[in-house]
Scaffold this active site. Structure first.
Site, mmCIF file in Angstrom:
data_model
loop_
_atom_site.group_PDB
_atom_site.id
_atom_site.type_symbol
_atom_site.label_atom_id
_atom_site.label_comp_id
_atom_site.label_asym_id
_atom_site.label_seq_id
_atom_site.Cartn_x
_atom_site.Cartn_y
_atom_site.Cartn_z
ATOM 1 N N SER A 40 4.456 -1.063 -3.512
ATOM 2 C CA SER A 40 3.888 -0.046 -4.394
ATOM 3 C C SER A 40 4.324 1.314 -3.862
ATOM 4 O O SER A 40 3.540 2.123 -3.413
ATOM 5 C CB SER A 40 2.363 -0.163 -4.456
ATOM 6 N N HIS A 144 0.598 -6.185 -4.806
ATOM 7 C CA HIS A 144 0.750 -7.073 -3.647
ATOM 8 C C HIS A 144 0.438 -8.535 -3.942
ATOM 9 O O HIS A 144 0.589 -9.394 -3.081
ATOM 10 C CB HIS A 144 -0.113 -6.588 -2.476
ATOM 11 N N GLN A 152 -5.741 -2.284 -5.363
ATOM 12 C CA GLN A 152 -4.758 -2.946 -4.499
ATOM 13 C C GLN A 152 -5.349 -3.505 -3.202
ATOM 14 O O GLN A 152 -4.961 -4.576 -2.746
ATOM 15 C CB GLN A 152 -3.638 -1.958 -4.159
ATOM 16 N N GLU A 153 -6.274 -2.733 -2.571
ATOM 17 C CA GLU A 153 -6.775 -3.170 -1.269
ATOM 18 C C GLU A 153 -8.265 -2.862 -1.105
ATOM 19 O O GLU A 153 -8.698 -1.740 -1.378
ATOM 20 C CB GLU A 153 -6.022 -2.441 -0.133
ATOM 21 N N GLU A 194 0.055 -8.657 2.268
ATOM 22 C CA GLU A 194 -0.439 -8.166 3.557
ATOM 23 C C GLU A 194 -1.421 -9.132 4.204
ATOM 24 O O GLU A 194 -2.088 -8.788 5.180
ATOM 25 C CB GLU A 194 -1.080 -6.787 3.386
ATOM 26 N N ASP A 230 -7.868 0.991 -1.076
ATOM 27 C CA ASP A 230 -6.645 1.651 -1.535
ATOM 28 C C ASP A 230 -6.517 1.299 -3.013
ATOM 29 O O ASP A 230 -6.173 0.162 -3.358
ATOM 30 C CB ASP A 230 -5.410 1.189 -0.758
ATOM 31 N N GLU A 273 -8.315 5.579 -0.786
ATOM 32 C CA GLU A 273 -6.914 6.001 -0.804
ATOM 33 C C GLU A 273 -6.364 5.965 -2.227
ATOM 34 O O GLU A 273 -6.665 5.050 -2.995
ATOM 35 C CB GLU A 273 -6.118 5.052 0.104
ATOM 36 N N ASP A 300 -1.683 8.798 -0.272
ATOM 37 C CA ASP A 300 -0.526 8.007 0.182
ATOM 38 C C ASP A 300 0.644 8.339 -0.739
ATOM 39 O O ASP A 300 1.515 9.153 -0.392
ATOM 40 C CB ASP A 300 -0.901 6.518 0.141
ATOM 41 N N LYS A 325 3.325 7.157 6.846
ATOM 42 C CA LYS A 325 4.247 6.013 6.899
ATOM 43 C C LYS A 325 5.620 6.580 7.230
ATOM 44 O O LYS A 325 6.242 7.220 6.366
ATOM 45 C CB LYS A 325 4.308 5.322 5.539
ATOM 46 N N HIS A 353 1.089 0.763 8.114
ATOM 47 C CA HIS A 353 2.155 -0.222 7.874
ATOM 48 C C HIS A 353 2.599 -0.152 6.408
ATOM 49 O O HIS A 353 2.075 0.645 5.634
ATOM 50 C CB HIS A 353 1.628 -1.638 8.193
ATOM 51 N N ARG A 354 3.539 -1.031 6.051
ATOM 52 C CA ARG A 354 3.908 -1.247 4.648
ATOM 53 C C ARG A 354 3.595 -2.702 4.297
ATOM 54 O O ARG A 354 3.359 -3.529 5.176
ATOM 55 C CB ARG A 354 5.407 -1.004 4.414
ATOM 56 N N SER A 355 3.662 -3.011 3.023
ATOM 57 C CA SER A 355 3.390 -4.398 2.638
ATOM 58 C C SER A 355 4.481 -5.343 3.153
ATOM 59 O O SER A 355 4.215 -6.497 3.469
ATOM 60 C CB SER A 355 3.216 -4.520 1.133
ATOM 61 N N LYS A 376 -3.952 1.691 9.480
ATOM 62 C CA LYS A 376 -4.037 0.643 8.464
ATOM 63 C C LYS A 376 -2.898 -0.319 8.737
ATOM 64 O O LYS A 376 -1.737 0.022 8.549
ATOM 65 C CB LYS A 376 -3.875 1.300 7.085
HETATM 66 P P1 PGA Z 1 3.238 -0.582 0.026
HETATM 67 O O1 PGA Z 1 1.667 -0.564 -0.046
HETATM 68 O O2 PGA Z 1 3.646 -0.718 1.418
HETATM 69 O O3 PGA Z 1 3.571 -1.768 -0.846
HETATM 70 O O4 PGA Z 1 3.696 0.720 -0.596
HETATM 71 C C1 PGA Z 1 0.861 -0.052 0.956
HETATM 72 C C2 PGA Z 1 0.026 1.069 0.442
HETATM 73 O O5 PGA Z 1 0.057 1.387 -0.759
HETATM 74 O O6 PGA Z 1 -0.697 1.670 1.222
HETATM 75 ZN ZN ZN Z 2 -1.485 3.051 -0.411
#
Ligand code: PGA
Ligand code: ZN
Length: 401
Positions: A40, A144, A152-153, A194, A230, A273, A300, A325, A353-355, A376
């Site tokens: 994402s 994800h 998403q999270e 993740e 998130d 987020e 983000d 990131k 991190h990233r996914s 995170k």
């Molecule tokens: P991504 O997702 O690493 O797939 O961009 C992580 C996030 O959105 O924080």
């Molecule tokens: Zn995010």
């Protein structure tokens, strides 16, 4: 000085290829790092190129400028050289995937030459002695996982944990408790990219499950555990219709702001987020006005670790926290600049991190080096526990240098 830079393709946690860099110094120092990858991704991120193109281009443009020329101890020079070799403002020539792997490998080689742990090299003697609290993704969907939650999270936030180790174990316990609750409800669940559970449930149900799971584990562990989100709202936002699309309904921007503010109150959320689209500084500012005293409102996709975008956010009062990131911006120097600007302006940096991840542990060191209050980096799965276990080791070792 850098003697050689070797680049190769390796696998990430999704089974895609990514860039790994090895740096050898003339004095025998060695550093290795690999680029993570998002699903994402924000519209304004530095550009991730196809892995083999990124490597070919970096070999042609960047490697000759680095070898025999640049000192790994001078991180700014390494990163300036990468920028000069690339020649664009978003690493679209050599790829942010090549850039970030080289930038991080150089820092590790420097730490190796010094005989110091990476967090010490990056943070120096006046680094504080706080440890980042891990925010653990335990239920997720969005980009994800298919057919799971729209948000998403859902992140476990063990804010009262007395140590990193307790926080890491608490997040794992919440992850496990969520599985039990889903099983009781007869909901089967796979895992997303993740490692979070990705059940086919509505967001309302996910909030109930999270609320129950964190309170159960909080009682068991004897410290406060809250949770956060998130939303990754840019992925839900339909610009033509000007609305946010959930599984069963849509919300206008004003409704979205109300909805998130109500959730913060109802569930005492510690962290939110990307609650709004990545272009909506005004929406972020309105929400921050409403709930910024009670919770972190983190950008983000809004900020993409970019000081120019963060400056605009600071001016407009958008958010009170920034996700960091390194691969969103391409170098460690740029990531450090974003952290510094954030902290100067009262924004909490959250290292992330990233996914798509590898076993690389650089972000664990980055979080300790920058005194970030949160990191995170998932909850379970080898590429996530690589960072979490590294944090546990750092915490144990740091006072015994
Ligand atoms: P991504 O997702 O690493 O797939 O961009 C992580 C996030 O959105 O924080
Ligand atoms: Zn995010």
């Amino acid at each position: 000085r850098i003697e050689s830079v070797r680049l190769r393709q390796i696998l990430d946690s999704r089974g895609n290829t990514t860039v790994e860099a090895d740096i050898l110094t003339e004095s025998g120092g060695f550093g290795r790092a690999a680029a993570p990858s998002g699903a994402s991704t924000g519209e304004y991120e530095a550009i991730e190129l196809d892995t083999s193109e990124a490597i070919a281009s970096a070999r042609e443009h960047a490697v000759p400028r680095l070898e025999g020329a640049v000192y790994v101890g001078d991180q700014r020079d390494v990163d300036r050289t990468l920028r000069a070799a690339d020649g664009t403002d978003n690493f679209s020539e050599i790829g942010a995937n090549s850039a970030v792997a080289i930038s991080m490998a150089a820092a590790k080689a420097a730490a190796d030459v010094l005989g110091a742990p990476l967090y010490q090299h990056l943070g120096g003697a006046f680094r504080g002695d706080n440890y980042p609290i891990p925010l653990g993704n335990v239920i997720g969907g969005g980009e994800h996982a298919a057919d799971a939650t729209a948000i998403q999270e859902f992140l476990s936030a063990p804010v009262g944990a007395p140590s990193v180790q307790d926080a890491v174990f608490a997040n794992a316990a919440v992850h496990s408790e969520v599985a039990d609750i889903l099983a009781e409800r007869g909901v089967p669940s796979a895992k997303g990219d993740e490692g979070a559970w990705a059940p086919s449930i509505d967001d309302d149900d996910a909030f109930e499950v999270m609320d129950e799971a964190v309170s159960t584990v909080s009682d068991e562990f004897g410290f406060e555990i809250r949770f956060g989100l998130d939303v990754a709202a840019a992925e839900m936002y339909d610009a033509d219709a000007d609305e946010y699309q959930y599984r069963d309904r849509t919300r206008s921007t004003d409704e979205q702001i109300e909805y998130i503010a109500d959730l913060v109150d109802e569930y005492d959320l510690a962290y939110v987020e990307d609650p709004l689209d990545e272009n909506d500084y005004e929406g972020f500012a309105k929400l921050t006005d409403k709930v910024g005293e009670k919770t972190l409102v983190c950008g983000d996709d809004l900020f993409v670790t970019n000081v120019e975008r963060l400056s605009e956010g600071i001016e407009k009062g958008a958010g009170n926290s920034i996700l960091i990131k390194p691969n969103q911006i391409g170098t460690l120097s740029d990531a450090f600049d974003a952290v510094e600007l954030a902290v100067e302006n009262g924004y909490d940096p959250v290292i992330s991190h990233r996914s798509g991840e590898t076993e690389d542990t650089t972000i664990a060191h980055l979080a300790v080096a920058t005194d970030a209050p949160f990191i995170k980096t998932g909850t379970v799965g080898g590429e996530r526990t690589a960072k979490l276990n590294e944090l546990i080791r750092i915490e144990q070792n740091v006072s015994r240098l």
